[in-house]
Write a protein that holds these residues in place. Structure first.
Motif, short mmCIF file in Angstrom:
data_model
loop_
_atom_site.label_atom_id
_atom_site.label_comp_id
_atom_site.label_asym_id
_atom_site.label_seq_id
_atom_site.Cartn_x
_atom_site.Cartn_y
_atom_site.Cartn_z
N PHE A 131 0.83 -1.21 0.00
CA PHE A 131 0.00 0.00 0.00
C PHE A 131 0.86 1.25 0.00
O PHE A 131 0.52 2.26 0.61
N VAL A 132 2.00 1.16 -0.67
CA VAL A 132 2.89 2.32 -0.70
C VAL A 132 2.18 3.46 -1.43
O VAL A 132 1.36 3.23 -2.33
N ASN A 156 -5.76 5.76 6.75
CA ASN A 156 -6.71 4.84 7.36
C ASN A 156 -7.42 4.15 6.20
O ASN A 156 -7.91 4.85 5.31
N PRO A 157 -7.48 2.84 6.08
CA PRO A 157 -7.22 1.83 7.12
C PRO A 157 -5.85 1.16 7.04
O PRO A 157 -5.65 0.16 7.71
N THR A 158 -4.91 1.69 6.24
CA THR A 158 -3.67 0.93 6.05
C THR A 158 -2.59 1.24 7.07
O THR A 158 -1.68 0.43 7.28
N GLY A 159 -2.64 2.44 7.66
CA GLY A 159 -1.59 2.84 8.60
C GLY A 159 -0.32 3.30 7.90
O GLY A 159 0.67 3.63 8.56
N ARG A 160 -0.34 3.36 6.56
CA ARG A 160 0.85 3.71 5.80
C ARG A 160 1.00 5.23 5.69
O ARG A 160 0.02 5.97 5.80
N VAL A 161 2.22 5.68 5.46
CA VAL A 161 2.47 7.13 5.41
C VAL A 161 3.03 7.57 4.06
O VAL A 161 3.45 6.75 3.26
#
Lengths: 367, 367
Positions: A131-132, A156-161
């Motif tokens: 989910f980059v 949200n919902p992946t928590g990725r930045v």
């Protein structure tokens, strides 16, 4: 005959699965341990005269601006981040415009964009690539019609930045679009693009007190930008959009930084423990910078949610989000909550695998 | 370059004259004596866990619907009536449409209509004819483009009401327009058009808990219509638009009908006394069915406001409202507040007339 606007008629109804949330609520990314005791003390000191008066937002807005190292003109308090998104869409979008979101993401961007009649352009982050943040696809989607780009960071919902460099590229590529960076989960991450506000008149930053601060029920968020842009947004908002209790409690909440930092420390430690345990159990997940972790359970996703519920723990099925088939999102709470979660996790997974068929997909999604 | 929509850029900024409201606040039509003690008790029993949860509107919406003899599908709780108006405008209005208001009236209709890009058509009520509801002009203003008609009943700032027959004519003449009847001051009047909802799919009724119930600070209003229309409006609202404290307190507020009816009795008695005194003093005013009275002071209107303030009483200059040159609106409170008001009124008028020139216009505006 009375007829709602076409954009409204074509909107789906939204039913948050809220009712009957008994148990340990790891399903809505709330601070399950509650707010600072100072907030409660403030609440209990409120007098009827205060409740009977129209709220005066200004002095609290000043205090929050100072807390964020911004000027008061740059900050608008909103009835939760939801209202901030609503106002932003209402200020910049109309039929014929385009708005870009990166999916999967927070569901309300879509709702508020579509209300305006603007066209929603969804750029997908690839679950198989962690989910980059899909910078190249997002940049390619920007065109003359782009008037809004909404980015949740952490997402949200992946928590990725998103890396700041990528944000900079987006901000530069779309000077005629409002670029919303929704930092609802900022406290669990620690990096912010607030300092970029000075440089980019098209940047809007949202914050919330619903997560780390434990005030989801009070509905108070922040929208910040340059003063000129906020002047336009302020015209769209009711002068009484945030209620007196929220205003009074907010001042106590930001004054008690120890409470929030202690809670955030626990969440971060818990997040690390949970992610280690998922690795040990060979459950695919995505490394998170927020107060939740998204994991892929696979076909038996709903059985997993039920098995957790049977152990008194609520988690959120996210299967219907783009790229999230078979996925569950679990909020991380205090050390005590994490201990309960770590006990239940292997039990539930064991329960699933003892039923027929392979419970888990290959572990390659874990990054 | 980033640019707000044309409709937003052309909006005026709205600055409610709120700050520093020390004294007896007869300037905002609040319940100055505060809310029911039951509400306060409920507030103080709230636990941190409740504050940390996202609000669940549904059960309170059911209770309020029952209280109004409506079905739950017909009722939406809103973040004050302001949000109800905002949602209604957003659901039905777009560029090219027309919205009719009857001026002078509550200022937020104009703000929320203009945000949509729809054209605002203002039909004037004539102060010299007692601000009587201008049914004929309103009917004449309705055309193919009319998508919203907003009517405050009783009206603010005049306190005047619309006959049900006139409302019926409007409802029948504009089947393709949302007709909002804003009953914010219903409690002080006693007549409602809620029973007409069944018959008219284009009727919307707003109510508030900011006035008689003394909960202006909590921000909670109601929008009601037929279920089909409310389904569209519900799609526009955030599922978490009303905060938990407001929801919790609302249930206690509607349960304590004695408190509200006692307060309303005092206001009505006070209104009658104040109107008699104005008559005695030859001050033109308009007979009000709300918790305020609009009076015409004339050129020395601001001096009057200042003289009242010097006696610790805040009243509201409404000079800039259409047809309200030289007018002041005074909120009616409890018997004790009315006693203070009745003492200050002749003193202030005396003070004005002892300055140079005639303080008062001819009394013919009093009806």
């Amino acid at each position: 005959m009375l007829k709602a606007r076409e954009a409204v008629r074509s909107l789906k109804e939204y039913h948050p699965p809220l009712s009957g949330r008994a148990g340990l609520r790891l399903d809505f990314n709330e601070n399950v341990s509650g707010c600072s005791p100072r907030v409660l003390a403030k609440l209990r000191r409120l007098v009827p005269d205060r409740l009977a008066r129209y709220p005066e937002r200004q002095s609290v807005e000043h205090a929050v601006a100072e807390f964020l190292n911004l000027s008061a003109e740059q900050v608008l308090l909103t009835n939760g981040v939801d209202e901030g998104i609503h106002l932003l869409c209402g200020t910049y979008l109309q039929q014929g415009d385009e708005a870009i979101i990166v999916v999967p993401t927070f569901g309300m961007y879509e709702v508020f964009v579509q209300q305006t009649g603007a066209c929603l352009v969804a750029v997908a982050a690839d679950p198989e690539c962690g989910f980059v943040f899909p910078t190249a696809s997002l940049l390619a989607a920007i065109n003359q019609k782009t008037r809004l780009i909404a980015i949740a960071n952490p997402n949200n919902p992946t928590g990725r930045v998103v890396d700041q460099d990528d944000l900079l590229r987006v901000l530069k590529a779309a000077p005629a679009a409002a670029v919303l960076v929704d930092e609802a989960y900022y406290d669990f991450y620690g990096e912010t693009c607030l300092p970029l506000l000075e440089q980019f008149p098209n940047l809007f930053v949202a914050r919330t007190f619903s997560k780390a601060y434990g005030l989801a029920g009070l509905r108070v968020g922040i929208l910040a930008s340059q003063a000129a842009a906020m002047k336009q947004l302020r015209k769209m908002a009711s002068p009484y959009n945030v209620n007196v209790v929220a205003l009074a409690c907010l001042e106590s909440a930001i004054a008690d930084s120890d409470y929030v930092s202690g809670y955030v420390r626990e969440v971060r430690a818990g997040r690390s423990l949970v992610q280690k345990e998922l690795q040990r159990l060979h459950v695919p997940f995505w490394h998170s910078q927020a107060n939740f972790v998204l994991l892929r359970i696979g076909d038996k996703c709903l059985d997993f949610v039920r098995a957790m519920r049977a152990r008194g723990i609520l988690v959120r099925d996210r299967s219907s989000d783009p790229g999230c088939a078979g996925c569950v999102r679990i909020t991380i709470g205090t050390a005590a909550h994490t201990a309960m979660l770590l006990k239940a996790l292997p039990e539930c997974l064991q329960e699933l695998s003892s039923c027929s068929g392979p419970a888990l997909p290959p572990a390659k999604a874990a990054m």
